[in-house]
Write a protein that holds these residues in place. Structure first.
Motif, PDB file in Angstrom:
ATOM      1  N   HIS A  16      39.445  53.252  39.922  1.00 25.78           N
ATOM      2  CA  HIS A  16      39.061  52.389  41.047  1.00 25.78           C
ATOM      3  C   HIS A  16      37.938  51.444  40.619  1.00 25.78           C
ATOM      4  CE1 HIS A  16      38.222  50.853  44.965  1.00 25.78           C
ATOM      5  NE2 HIS A  16      37.066  51.500  45.089  1.00 25.78           N
ATOM      6  N   TYR A  17      38.102  50.160  40.947  1.00 25.49           N
ATOM      7  CA  TYR A  17      37.118  49.124  40.639  1.00 25.49           C
ATOM      8  C   TYR A  17      36.672  48.484  41.958  1.00 25.49           C
ATOM      9  CZ  TYR A  17      39.128  49.731  36.008  1.00 25.49           C
ATOM     10  OH  TYR A  17      39.570  50.270  34.831  1.00 25.49           O
ATOM     11  N   PRO A  18      35.571  48.926  42.532  1.00 23.67           N
ATOM     12  CA  PRO A  18      35.155  48.422  43.850  1.00 23.67           C
ATOM     13  C   PRO A  18      35.003  46.903  43.901  1.00 23.67           C
ATOM     14  CG  PRO A  18      33.893  50.373  43.261  1.00 23.67           C
ATOM     15  CD  PRO A  18      34.675  49.980  42.043  1.00 23.67           C
ATOM     16  N   TRP A  19      34.388  46.319  42.864  1.00 24.35           N
ATOM     17  CA  TRP A  19      34.160  44.872  42.874  1.00 24.35           C
ATOM     18  C   TRP A  19      35.472  44.102  42.884  1.00 24.35           C
ATOM     19  CZ3 TRP A  19      36.203  41.750  39.107  1.00 24.35           C
ATOM     20  CH2 TRP A  19      36.707  42.399  37.969  1.00 24.35           C
ATOM     21  N   LEU A  20      36.474  44.618  42.181  1.00 25.10           N
ATOM     22  CA  LEU A  20      37.744  43.921  42.047  1.00 25.10           C
ATOM     23  C   LEU A  20      38.527  43.911  43.353  1.00 25.10           C
ATOM     24  CD1 LEU A  20      39.914  42.552  40.264  1.00 25.10           C
ATOM     25  CD2 LEU A  20      40.691  44.836  39.618  1.00 25.10           C
ATOM     26  N   MET A  21      38.435  45.005  44.099  1.00 25.42           N
ATOM     27  CA  MET A  21      39.276  45.153  45.279  1.00 25.42           C
ATOM     28  C   MET A  21      38.604  44.695  46.566  1.00 25.42           C
ATOM     29  SD  MET A  21      41.751  45.987  43.567  1.00 25.42           S
ATOM     30  CE  MET A  21      42.887  45.963  44.963  1.00 25.42           C
ATOM     31  N   GLU A  22      37.393  44.154  46.475  1.00 28.57           N
ATOM     32  CA  GLU A  22      36.757  43.603  47.675  1.00 28.57           C
ATOM     33  C   GLU A  22      37.573  42.418  48.188  1.00 28.57           C
ATOM     34  OE1 GLU A  22      32.762  42.558  46.856  1.00 28.57           O
ATOM     35  OE2 GLU A  22      32.045  44.618  46.730  1.00 28.57           O
ATOM     36  N   SER A  23      37.674  42.315  49.495  1.00 31.44           N
ATOM     37  CA  SER A  23      38.454  41.242  50.108  1.00 31.44           C
ATOM     38  C   SER A  23      37.522  40.233  50.764  1.00 31.44           C
ATOM     39  CB  SER A  23      39.418  41.816  51.149  1.00 31.44           C
ATOM     40  OG  SER A  23      40.140  40.786  51.792  1.00 31.44           O
ATOM     41  N   GLY A  24      37.762  38.954  50.467  1.00 27.93           N
ATOM     42  CA  GLY A  24      36.982  37.899  51.097  1.00 27.93           C
ATOM     43  C   GLY A  24      35.563  37.780  50.599  1.00 27.93           C
ATOM     44  N   THR A  25      35.268  38.355  49.447  1.00 28.87           N
ATOM     45  CA  THR A  25      33.912  38.291  48.888  1.00 28.87           C
ATOM     46  C   THR A  25      33.898  37.345  47.694  1.00 28.87           C
ATOM     47  OG1 THR A  25      33.488  40.580  49.550  1.00 28.87           O
ATOM     48  CG2 THR A  25      32.006  39.615  47.921  1.00 28.87           C
ATOM     49  N   PRO A  26      33.277  36.176  47.821  1.00 26.36           N
ATOM     50  CA  PRO A  26      33.223  35.252  46.682  1.00 26.36           C
ATOM     51  C   PRO A  26      32.351  35.818  45.571  1.00 26.36           C
ATOM     52  CG  PRO A  26      31.819  34.463  48.457  1.00 26.36           C
ATOM     53  CD  PRO A  26      32.575  35.646  48.995  1.00 26.36           C
ATOM     54  N   ARG A  27      32.791  35.647  44.340  1.00 30.29           N
ATOM     55  CA  ARG A  27      32.041  36.120  43.183  1.00 30.29           C
ATOM     56  C   ARG A  27      31.663  34.940  42.306  1.00 30.29           C
ATOM     57  NH1 ARG A  27      32.293  41.374  41.870  1.00 30.29           N
ATOM     58  NH2 ARG A  27      30.394  40.760  40.773  1.00 30.29           N
ATOM     59  N   PHE A  28      30.712  35.139  41.411  1.00 27.48           N
ATOM     60  CA  PHE A  28      30.259  34.038  40.576  1.00 27.48           C
ATOM     61  C   PHE A  28      31.356  33.493  39.684  1.00 27.48           C
ATOM     62  CE2 PHE A  28      29.766  37.661  37.793  1.00 27.48           C
ATOM     63  CZ  PHE A  28      30.021  37.173  36.522  1.00 27.48           C
ATOM     64  N   PHE A  29      32.347  34.315  39.353  1.00 24.73           N
ATOM     65  CA  PHE A  29      33.435  33.885  38.480  1.00 24.73           C
ATOM     66  C   PHE A  29      34.632  33.357  39.266  1.00 24.73           C
ATOM     67  CE2 PHE A  29      33.752  38.456  39.266  1.00 24.73           C
ATOM     68  CZ  PHE A  29      35.024  38.531  39.837  1.00 24.73           C
ATOM     69  N   GLY A  30      34.555  33.380  40.607  1.00 24.80           N
ATOM     70  CA  GLY A  30      35.640  32.854  41.421  1.00 24.80           C
ATOM     71  C   GLY A  30      36.211  33.890  42.375  1.00 24.80           C
ATOM     72  N   ASP A  31      37.348  33.565  42.953  1.00 24.52           N
ATOM     73  CA  ASP A  31      38.043  34.446  43.889  1.00 24.52           C
ATOM     74  C   ASP A  31      38.898  35.430  43.095  1.00 24.52           C
ATOM     75  OD1 ASP A  31      39.581  35.671  45.799  1.00 24.52           O
ATOM     76  OD2 ASP A  31      40.549  33.841  46.524  1.00 24.52           O
ATOM     77  N   PRO A  32      38.625  36.755  43.213  1.00 23.83           N
ATOM     78  CA  PRO A  32      39.368  37.717  42.395  1.00 23.83           C
ATOM     79  C   PRO A  32      40.777  38.018  42.894  1.00 23.83           C
ATOM     80  CG  PRO A  32      37.810  38.869  43.793  1.00 23.83           C
ATOM     81  CD  PRO A  32      37.572  37.401  44.013  1.00 23.83           C
ATOM     82  N   THR A  33      41.186  37.434  43.996  1.00 24.16           N
ATOM     83  CA  THR A  33      42.487  37.787  44.572  1.00 24.16           C
ATOM     84  C   THR A  33      43.637  37.722  43.558  1.00 24.16           C
ATOM     85  OG1 THR A  33      41.757  37.027  46.765  1.00 24.16           O
ATOM     86  CG2 THR A  33      44.133  37.267  46.416  1.00 24.16           C
ATOM     87  N   PRO A  34      43.739  36.662  42.731  1.00 26.65           N
ATOM     88  CA  PRO A  34      44.871  36.591  41.795  1.00 26.65           C
ATOM     89  C   PRO A  34      44.898  37.698  40.746  1.00 26.65           C
ATOM     90  CG  PRO A  34      43.896  34.410  42.110  1.00 26.65           C
ATOM     91  CD  PRO A  34      42.955  35.409  42.724  1.00 26.65           C
ATOM     92  N   ILE A  35      43.769  38.367  40.515  1.00 27.65           N
ATOM     93  CA  ILE A  35      43.757  39.420  39.497  1.00 27.65           C
ATOM     94  C   ILE A  35      43.643  40.811  40.121  1.00 27.65           C
ATOM     95  CG2 ILE A  35      42.936  37.957  37.617  1.00 27.65           C
ATOM     96  CD1 ILE A  35      40.103  38.993  38.127  1.00 27.65           C
ATOM     97  N   GLN A  36      43.880  40.920  41.408  1.00 30.89           N
ATOM     98  CA  GLN A  36      43.865  42.216  42.078  1.00 30.89           C
ATOM     99  C   GLN A  36      45.219  42.895  41.910  1.00 30.89           C
ATOM    100  OE1 GLN A  36      42.583  41.014  46.014  1.00 30.89           O
ATOM    101  NE2 GLN A  36      40.457  41.527  45.580  1.00 30.89           N
TER     102      GLN A  36
END
Length: 292
Positions: A16-36
């Motif tokens: 489990h990767y908590p940071w990866l699976m967060e929804s609607g949370t912008p990150r410094f590297f971009g929107d992680p949705t495509p790599i979830q």
């Protein structure tokens, strides 16, 4: 043969990767949705082998249970003996039971070193407090312990922290350091890159510090060979090719380029005479791959 010295894998059913699976949370590297989604070794190999990569280094990537991640990476290495896979695992160098944690990690044949992130981005660091590691005397003791064990440390930080970090690294001279993502030059303005280059000298002047040409798309999704040329040329000048190594930072950097685009841009940036060092020799020596 080429080695990708910085990438990630994940099986979302195994770890489990908590940071990866967060929804609607912008990150410094971009929107992680495509790599979830799962990103497994066969998929990575399909991209990398097209450009003569035949080995790689997995870097820890924020698992809820770091030991579970390290064991899973070892299982991947065991299942694919035709692909030499080293790993850099997470370990809190300030832990009271650090020797025991390192003993356990070193039971994994793929282990080469440890990463504990000091700095990701100014905004996120202000909330997480990871920069405070530099003020903790246990962190220096942990770095020294790594060197005594023949383990390396992957250093991810921001330019603003380089001078302070260099003063700590001077006191752990036996520990090899891999500077992740060229030191994260997040301010891509002319003044920002000038400040980064000056700060970088604090680390490049230390012979135990090596530099990864990786993660250049995290702070600029529209990056091109031309607009990162000053970054790559500065790294090659300050560290020399013998202390620089390539890392794709996939799948995180797949948010800003395909693997093919990544290689095409580096082809335009790195002189032919330096390719063997940057794409093989430096990482092979640093991470202990058997020469072919």
């Amino acid at each position: 043969m080429r080695i990708d010295a910085h990438h990630h894998l994940w099986d979302l059913n195994a770890v489990h990767y908590p940071w990866l699976m967060e929804s609607g949370t912008p990150r410094f590297f971009g929107d992680p949705t495509p790599i979830q989604r799962d990103y497994l070794l066969p998929q990575f190999r399909k991209d990398a082998e097209a450009y003569d990569f035949k080995a790689s280094v997995h870097i820890q990537v924020g698992a809820a249970d770091p030991w579970a991640e390290a064991k899973w990476v070892q299982s991947v290495a065991d299942q694919h003996p035709d692909w030499p896979l080293a790993q850099v695992a997470y370990c809190d160098l300030t832990s009271d039971d650090l020797p025991d944690q390192l003993d356990r990690l070193q039971s994994l044949p793929s282990l080469r070193g440890v990463r504990q992130i000091i700095g990701r981005s100014p905004g996120e660091d202000a909330k997480s407090g990871t920069n405070d590691l530099l003020e903790n005397p246990k962190f220096l003791a942990g770095l020294r312990e790594l060197g005594e064990r023949g383990l390396s440390f992957d250093l991810q930080l921001l330019p603003e922290l380089m001078e302070q970090t260099a003063r700590i690294l001077e006191r752990a001279p036996r520990t090899k350091i891999a500077l992740c993502h060229a030191g994260s030059p997040h301010d891509r303005s002319e003044d920002g890159l000038d400040a980064w280059a000056i700060a970088l000298e604090n680390l490049s002047s230390m012979p135990q510090v090596f530099c990864k040409l990786s993660g250049l798309g995290m702070f600029d999704h529209d990056w091109s060979a031309d607009n990162v040329r000053p970054i790559v040329e500065t790294c090659l000048s300050q560290f020399d090719p013998e202390r620089c190594m390539f890392g794709s930072n996939f799948p995180v950097d797949s948010l800003s380029s395909t693997y093919a685009e990544l290689i095409s841009r580096y082809t335009a940036l790195v002189p032919d005479t330096q390719w063997e060092d940057i794409f093989y020799r430096t990482s092979a020596g640093f991470y202990g791959f058997v020469a072919e």
